[in-house]
Design a protein around this motif. Sequence first.
Motif, PDB file in Angstrom:
ATOM      1  N   GLN A 266      10.239   5.050   2.638  1.00 40.06           N
ATOM      2  CA  GLN A 266       9.725   6.320   1.856  1.00 40.06           C
ATOM      3  C   GLN A 266       9.677   6.079   0.448  1.00 40.06           C
TER       4      GLN A 266
ATOM      5  N   GLU B  38       0.862  -1.225   0.061  1.00 42.60           N
ATOM      6  CA  GLU B  38       0.168   0.027   0.142  1.00 42.60           C
ATOM      7  C   GLU B  38       0.912   1.283  -0.111  1.00 42.60           C
ATOM      8  N   GLU B  39       0.697   2.076  -0.631  1.00 41.57           N
ATOM      9  CA  GLU B  39       1.127   3.442  -0.798  1.00 41.57           C
ATOM     10  C   GLU B  39       0.195   4.532  -0.351  1.00 41.57           C
ATOM     11  N   GLU B  40       0.895   5.027   0.907  1.00 39.75           N
ATOM     12  CA  GLU B  40      -0.091   6.058   1.681  1.00 39.75           C
ATOM     13  C   GLU B  40       0.714   7.238   2.141  1.00 39.75           C
ATOM     14  N   ASP B  41       0.494   8.346   1.994  1.00 39.47           N
ATOM     15  CA  ASP B  41       1.129   9.548   2.376  1.00 39.47           C
ATOM     16  C   ASP B  41       2.624   9.499   2.297  1.00 39.47           C
ATOM     17  N   GLY B  42       3.114   9.363   1.032  1.00 39.19           N
ATOM     18  CA  GLY B  42       4.624   9.039   0.663  1.00 39.19           C
ATOM     19  C   GLY B  42       5.484   7.979   1.270  1.00 39.19           C
ATOM     20  N   ARG B  43       4.560   7.107   1.970  1.00 38.25           N
ATOM     21  CA  ARG B  43       5.227   5.772   2.592  1.00 38.25           C
ATOM     22  C   ARG B  43       4.790   4.515   1.862  1.00 38.25           C
TER      23      ARG B  43
END
Length: 99
Positions: free
Chosen positions: A73, A44-49
């Motif tokens: 990151q 999962e990609e979430e808020d640049g993470r």
Amino acid sequence: MWQWLLATSLLVPVSFDTQTIIVGPQPGEGQSPYLSFCQQRFYEEEDGRLLCNWAVNFNYACFVSYPSNKVIQAGAKLSEPEVVGECDDGEPVIKLLHY
């Protein structure tokens, strides 16, 4: 006489061959990239993470059946996730090259 010679030698600049010692990565050199594996369903990609059940190899990615606390990151990503095989239960495992 010796006092004059001693005083003169203290006034004459002395040059030493200096050497800089650098601890850690050398300037201009970056980190080596890492290769991480995880089950595709957890990626999962979430808020640049980038979140997943990150593991150091394919086999560990199959054994860890829950997302880990390790966060990568998004800016450290060098390649897009790529499916490299399946676990015994049929779950696809992806690999990711990153810093």
